[in-house]
Design a protein around this motif. Structure first.
Motif, PDB file in Angstrom:
ATOM      1  N   ALA A   1     -46.848-127.853  12.819  1.00 55.23           N
ATOM      2  CA  ALA A   1     -47.493-128.907  12.037  1.00 55.23           C
ATOM      3  C   ALA A   1     -47.218-128.773  10.546  1.00 55.23           C
ATOM      4  N   ALA A   2     -46.841-127.589  10.089  1.00 54.88           N
ATOM      5  CA  ALA A   2     -46.541-127.384   8.669  1.00 54.88           C
ATOM      6  C   ALA A   2     -45.142-127.863   8.295  1.00 54.88           C
ATOM      7  N   ASP A   3     -44.303-128.161   9.292  1.00 55.01           N
ATOM      8  CA  ASP A   3     -42.949-128.651   9.031  1.00 55.01           C
ATOM      9  C   ASP A   3     -42.980-130.128   8.640  1.00 55.01           C
ATOM     10  N   ARG A   4     -42.028-130.534   7.811  1.00 53.78           N
ATOM     11  CA  ARG A   4     -41.948-131.929   7.395  1.00 53.78           C
ATOM     12  C   ARG A   4     -41.186-132.753   8.431  1.00 53.78           C
ATOM     13  N   TRP A   5     -41.496-134.065   8.403  1.00 56.00           N
ATOM     14  CA  TRP A   5     -40.808-135.002   9.286  1.00 56.00           C
ATOM     15  C   TRP A   5     -39.591-135.590   8.582  1.00 56.00           C
ATOM     16  N   PHE A   6     -38.489-135.659   9.310  1.00 52.94           N
ATOM     17  CA  PHE A   6     -37.304-136.393   8.866  1.00 52.94           C
ATOM     18  C   PHE A   6     -37.273-137.706   9.631  1.00 52.94           C
ATOM     19  N   VAL A   7     -37.228-138.825   8.921  1.00 56.91           N
ATOM     20  CA  VAL A   7     -37.327-140.136   9.561  1.00 56.91           C
ATOM     21  C   VAL A   7     -36.244-141.070   9.026  1.00 56.91           C
ATOM     22  N   ARG A   8     -35.568-141.763   9.944  1.00 57.96           N
ATOM     23  CA  ARG A   8     -34.622-142.810   9.581  1.00 57.96           C
ATOM     24  C   ARG A   8     -34.889-144.042  10.444  1.00 57.96           C
ATOM     25  N   SER A   9     -34.861-145.232   9.800  1.00 60.54           N
ATOM     26  CA  SER A   9     -35.079-146.464  10.573  1.00 60.54           C
ATOM     27  C   SER A   9     -34.222-147.614  10.076  1.00 60.54           C
ATOM     28  N   ARG A  10     -33.459-147.399   9.006  1.00 56.74           N
ATOM     29  CA  ARG A  10     -32.647-148.500   8.473  1.00 56.74           C
ATOM     30  C   ARG A  10     -31.242-148.521   9.058  1.00 56.74           C
ATOM     31  N   ASP A  11     -30.454-147.470   8.851  1.00 56.93           N
ATOM     32  CA  ASP A  11     -29.098-147.460   9.403  1.00 56.93           C
ATOM     33  C   ASP A  11     -29.074-147.021  10.868  1.00 56.93           C
ATOM     34  N   TYR A  12     -30.064-146.243  11.278  1.00 58.62           N
ATOM     35  CA  TYR A  12     -30.223-145.875  12.684  1.00 58.62           C
ATOM     36  C   TYR A  12     -31.654-145.399  12.887  1.00 58.62           C
ATOM     37  N   LEU A  13     -32.062-145.258  14.148  1.00 57.50           N
ATOM     38  CA  LEU A  13     -33.395-144.768  14.466  1.00 57.50           C
ATOM     39  C   LEU A  13     -33.334-143.280  14.770  1.00 57.50           C
ATOM     40  N   GLY A  14     -34.094-142.501  14.000  1.00 59.32           N
ATOM     41  CA  GLY A  14     -34.117-141.071  14.253  1.00 59.32           C
ATOM     42  C   GLY A  14     -35.360-140.426  13.687  1.00 59.32           C
ATOM     43  N   VAL A  15     -35.908-139.466  14.403  1.00 60.01           N
ATOM     44  CA  VAL A  15     -37.063-138.692  13.937  1.00 60.01           C
ATOM     45  C   VAL A  15     -36.811-137.227  14.262  1.00 60.01           C
ATOM     46  N   GLY A  16     -37.055-136.382  13.265  1.00 57.33           N
ATOM     47  CA  GLY A  16     -36.903-134.954  13.482  1.00 57.33           C
ATOM     48  C   GLY A  16     -38.058-134.178  12.884  1.00 57.33           C
ATOM     49  N   SER A  17     -38.309-133.013  13.444  1.00 61.34           N
ATOM     50  CA  SER A  17     -39.251-132.061  12.870  1.00 61.34           C
ATOM     51  C   SER A  17     -38.412-130.956  12.255  1.00 61.34           C
ATOM     52  N   SER A  18     -38.497-130.800  10.941  1.00 55.40           N
ATOM     53  CA  SER A  18     -37.530-129.987  10.202  1.00 55.40           C
ATOM     54  C   SER A  18     -37.932-128.516  10.120  1.00 55.40           C
ATOM     55  N   LEU A  19     -37.042-127.652  10.566  1.00 54.75           N
ATOM     56  CA  LEU A  19     -37.263-126.218  10.435  1.00 54.75           C
ATOM     57  C   LEU A  19     -37.377-125.796   8.980  1.00 54.75           C
ATOM     58  N   THR A  20     -36.591-126.428   8.137  1.00 54.89           N
ATOM     59  CA  THR A  20     -36.623-126.140   6.712  1.00 54.89           C
ATOM     60  C   THR A  20     -36.234-127.406   5.974  1.00 54.89           C
ATOM     61  N   TRP A  21     -36.867-127.661   4.842  1.00 53.03           N
ATOM     62  CA  TRP A  21     -36.603-128.906   4.123  1.00 53.03           C
ATOM     63  C   TRP A  21     -35.627-128.685   2.982  1.00 53.03           C
ATOM     64  N   ASP A  22     -36.127-128.306   1.814  1.00 51.30           N
ATOM     65  CA  ASP A  22     -35.235-128.163   0.660  1.00 51.30           C
ATOM     66  C   ASP A  22     -35.083-126.720   0.190  1.00 51.30           C
ATOM     67  N   ARG A  23     -35.514-125.769   1.021  1.00 50.80           N
ATOM     68  CA  ARG A  23     -35.330-124.353   0.724  1.00 50.80           C
ATOM     69  C   ARG A  23     -34.799-123.657   1.974  1.00 50.80           C
ATOM     70  N   PRO A  24     -33.915-122.678   1.808  1.00 47.63           N
ATOM     71  CA  PRO A  24     -33.393-121.980   2.990  1.00 47.63           C
ATOM     72  C   PRO A  24     -34.497-121.231   3.728  1.00 47.63           C
ATOM     73  N   LEU A  25     -34.363-121.188   5.044  1.00 49.14           N
ATOM     74  CA  LEU A  25     -35.197-120.346   5.883  1.00 49.14           C
ATOM     75  C   LEU A  25     -34.352-119.147   6.267  1.00 49.14           C
ATOM     76  N   VAL A  26     -34.812-117.946   5.927  1.00 42.69           N
ATOM     77  CA  VAL A  26     -34.029-116.739   6.165  1.00 42.69           C
ATOM     78  C   VAL A  26     -34.651-115.936   7.297  1.00 42.69           C
ATOM     79  N   LEU A  27     -33.842-115.668   8.308  1.00 42.97           N
ATOM     80  CA  LEU A  27     -34.253-114.805   9.417  1.00 42.97           C
ATOM     81  C   LEU A  27     -33.636-113.423   9.208  1.00 42.97           C
TER      82      LEU A  27
END
Length: 296
Positions: free
Chosen positions: A235-261
């Motif tokens: 629930a803390a992850d951000r949603w990625f949404v597209r509806s204009r050029d195509y339909l798509g929804v994602g739950s993002s593992l990382t948004w604008d910062r790297p996730l380091v394992l």
């Protein structure tokens, strides 16, 4: 999917059908045999409502690397596990020979309504970057809706730190995609995007709304797909949404910062998708999301 009736056995995908109350609602293509440029991986397609209306697309002409419902990432340790072009800072999207693939290892379970297996995420030379355990289950929710559960655990398979990055982390504003991703049907009319954050792509993209719903239809057959997180971490992850050029929804593992394992480190996520017939209101979508989260 680009498979003709004359395809050879070696070219045909291998899939398992999933059912809800005896009705086939999804096909899980666990060995896809796709070109390297698609970042070959397992995916769910076709996915349908209980009335049989299609709510996914796979390999559409404009984005041949988008595959129904899948788990994908544009940059893991510098390899492209999303497919298509790679975003290069200062240049933009470019075709590179950097695509990875997801390979099935072992079945843990598969029934008419649930499956679980292990996978390796490998680079073009076959070296494993991630080990994954994935489980998928579907079940009834209401007379017009069913729930798809997608759970994944991704573990670093290398001996060093492993970065997971989105194009947004490299400077492409708003493109924080990577993780669970749904590609909606190309032939859709009257498309609506709803969430507690507001209506429309601009209001929802990049938010951590409790749920996101997309409604559409074609030829008089309307549908709604509702997405919600099954646990607090997801629930803390951000949603990625597209509806204009195509339909798509994602739950993002990382948004604008790297996730380091770190070596031996892992992340786990759990998304619930409600597939419903008809066009739903905000209140109805919210109610289905809540029902899916509280279902056993």
């Amino acid at each position: 999917m680009e498979h003709s009736g004359t395809a050879t056995v070696a070219e045909r995908p291998e899939a398992l059908l999933l059912q809800v109350d005896g009705r086939e609602v999804a096909s899980y293509v666990w060995r896809s045999r796709l070109p390297a440029s698609t970042a070959p991986r397992p995916f769910l397609h076709p996915v349908r409502t209980l009335a049989g209306t299609l709510v996914t697309d796979a390999r559409p002409h404009s984005h041949t690397h988008q595959l129904g419902i899948s788990i994908a990432a544009p940059d893991i340790g510098g390899r492209n596990f999303w497919g298509g072009r790679t975003f290069v800072p200062g240049h933009g999207p470019a075709w590179l020979d950097d695509h990875g693939a997801q390979r099935h290892r072992r079945w843990l379970r598969h029934t008419d309504s649930a499956l679980a297996h292990t996978l390796n995420w490998v680079d073009r030379d076959g070296a494993a970057l991630l080990n994954e355990r994935r489980s998928i289950a579907c079940g009834p929710l209401t007379g017009d809706a069913w729930t798809l559960s997608v759970r994944t655990r991704l573990a670093n398979a290398t001996e060093g730190p492993l970065q997971i990055r989105s194009p947004a982390a490299l400077g492409r504003v708003g493109a924080g995609y990577g993780g669970f991703f749904w590609r909606g049907p190309s032939r859709s009319e009257r498309v609506r995007v709803l969430s507690p954050a507001g209506a429309g792509e601009r209001a929802v993209n990049g938010t951590t709304a409790e749920w996101v719903a997309v409604s559409g239809g074609a030829e008089g057959r309307e549908w709604t797909v509702v997405f919600t997180a099954a646990d607090e971490t997801t629930a803390a992850d951000r949603w990625f949404v597209r509806s204009r050029d195509y339909l798509g929804v994602g739950s993002s593992l990382t948004w604008d910062r790297p996730l380091v394992l770190e070596p031996g480190g892992a992340v786990a996520r759990h998304i619930l998708t409600v597939v419903a017939d008809g066009t739903l209101s905000d209140d109805a979508a919210a109610a289905l999301a809540a029902a899916a989260r509280s279902a056993p």
